[in-house]
Design a protein around this motif. Structure first.
Motif, PDB file in Angstrom:
ATOM      1  N   THR A 210       0.817  -1.212   0.000  1.00 46.78           N
ATOM      2  CA  THR A 210       0.000   0.000   0.000  1.00 46.78           C
ATOM      3  C   THR A 210       0.856   1.270   0.000  1.00 46.78           C
ATOM      4  N   ALA A 211       2.152   1.136  -0.259  1.00 46.82           N
ATOM      5  CA  ALA A 211       3.058   2.290  -0.216  1.00 46.82           C
ATOM      6  C   ALA A 211       2.673   3.361  -1.231  1.00 46.82           C
ATOM      7  N   ARG A 216      -2.438   4.947   2.105  1.00 48.48           N
ATOM      8  CA  ARG A 216      -1.284   4.260   2.693  1.00 48.48           C
ATOM      9  C   ARG A 216      -1.648   3.133   3.671  1.00 48.48           C
TER      10      ARG A 216
END
Length: 265
Positions: A210-211, A216
Motif C-alpha cells: 500500500t506504499a 497508505r
C-alpha cells in the motif's frame, strides 16, 4: 433500527468481508442469512452476529434454489442479496489448466450469476437490491491472477446486465470493487509475500503493497461492509448499475509518475 426486519442473504458469508457484511446488517436489525460451503466459519458468524447459516455451494443451481426456498420459508422474503463468494484463479494464463480455469470462473462469477438468477423472483417482489462484491481486479490486472481477474471483470458485466434488465421491476444492482482488505485470505498472501521479499512481518508486507496507495493502508472489512450496506439500502435509492471503488485511492494513481513521488519531486 435502520435495517430492522429486512432479510439479507450473504454468500461467502463465513469470513472476511462477507462476515463483516453480515455483522453490519445484523447490528442494524436485519435478518441475515450467511451462505458458504464450510460449516465452521458460518457457525462462528451465527454465534457472533446471530445470522442464520446455510451450508451450500452458491454456484450449484439446485443448491441455490434450495437456499432461496429455505430463506422464504423461514423469513417470507428476500430484500438484499450480497454476492460476495469468490476466490481461486491465482496463476497466469500459461499455467492455468482447464480445471483451474473452470474453478476460477465458478468461484468468482458463477456463484453470483446463479444466486442472482434464483433470487430474482423474490427480489422483484420485494423491490430489493443486489450488491455484487467484485474487486480492484475487476478493473485492472495484477500479476499472475488471470482467472481471478477475468472473473472479477465479468462480475461488472453481470452487474450492468442485471441492472439494465431488472431496474424496470424495481430491483437495483450495484458492484463494489475493494482494493487490499485485511482479511484472512489477504493475511495469507501477505505472509507469503513477506517471506518471498525478505520482509520482517505481515504488517511490513501490508505497508509495502500500500506504499503507493494515497491512504497508505489496507481497508478493514467493516469499511467495505459499510459501502455494501449503503448500496443495499433505501439510502441509495437512485443508484443502479454503478461500480463503487473502495481502494484507498489506488485507482487514481498515475503509475508512470510514481517514480517522481519516490524521488521527492
Amino acid at each position: 433500527m435502520a435495517q430492522s426486519g429486512r432479510v439479507v442473504v450473504v454468500t461467502g458469508g463465513g469470513t472476511g468481508i462477507g462476515a463483516a457484511i453480515a455483522r453490519r446488517y445484523a447490528d442494524e436489525g436485519a435478518h441475515v442469512v450467511v451462505v458458504g460451503r464450510r460449516p465452521e466459519p458460518l457457525a462462528r458468524v451465527q454465534q457472533s452476529a446471530g445470522a442464520h447459516p446455510i451450508v451450500a455451494d452458491a454456484a450449484d443451481g439446485a443448491a441455490a434454489a434450495a437456499v432461496v426456498a429455505e430463506v422464504l420459508a423461514r423469513f417470507g422474503r428476500i430484500d438484499v442479496l450480497v454476492a460476495n463468494a469468490g476466490g481461486h484463479g491465482f496463476a497466469p494464463v500459461g499455467e492455468t489448466d482447464d480445471a483451474a480455469w473452470e474453478a476460477a470462473l465458478r468461484a468468482n462469477l458463477t456463484t453470483a450469476f446463479v444466486m442472482a438468477r434464483e433470487a430474482l423472483a423474490a427480489l422483484t417482489e420485494a423491490k430489493g437490491q443486489i450488491v455484487v462484491v467484485s474487486s480492484l481486479a475487476g478493473l485492472f490486472a495484477g500479476p499472475s491472477v488471470a482467472g481471478y481477474t477475468v472473473g472479477k471483470h465479468a462480475l461488472i458485466g453481470l452487474t450492468r446486465s442485471l441492472a439494465r434488465d431488472y431496474g424496470r421491476a424495481g430491483v437495483r444492482v450495484n458492484a463494489v470493487c475493494p482494493g487490499w482488505v485485511q482479511t484472512p485470505m489477504a493475511d495469507e498472501e501477505m505472509d507469503e509475500f513477506a517471506a518471498h521479499a525478505g520482509l520482517a512481518s505481515r504488517d511490513a508486507a501490508y505497508a509495502a503493497v500500500t506504499a503507493d496507495v494515497p491512504l497508505r493502508r489496507p481497508a478493514q472489512p467493516a469499511e467495505i461492509a459499510a459501502v455494501v450496506r449503503f448500496l443495499g439500502s433505501s439510502e441509495s435509492s437512485y443508484i443502479t448499475g454503478a461500480v463503487i471503488v473502495a481502494d484507498g485511492g489506488s485507482h487514481i494513481v498515475d503509475v508512470p509518475t510514481i517514480a517522481f513521488d519516490r524521488a521527492g519531486m
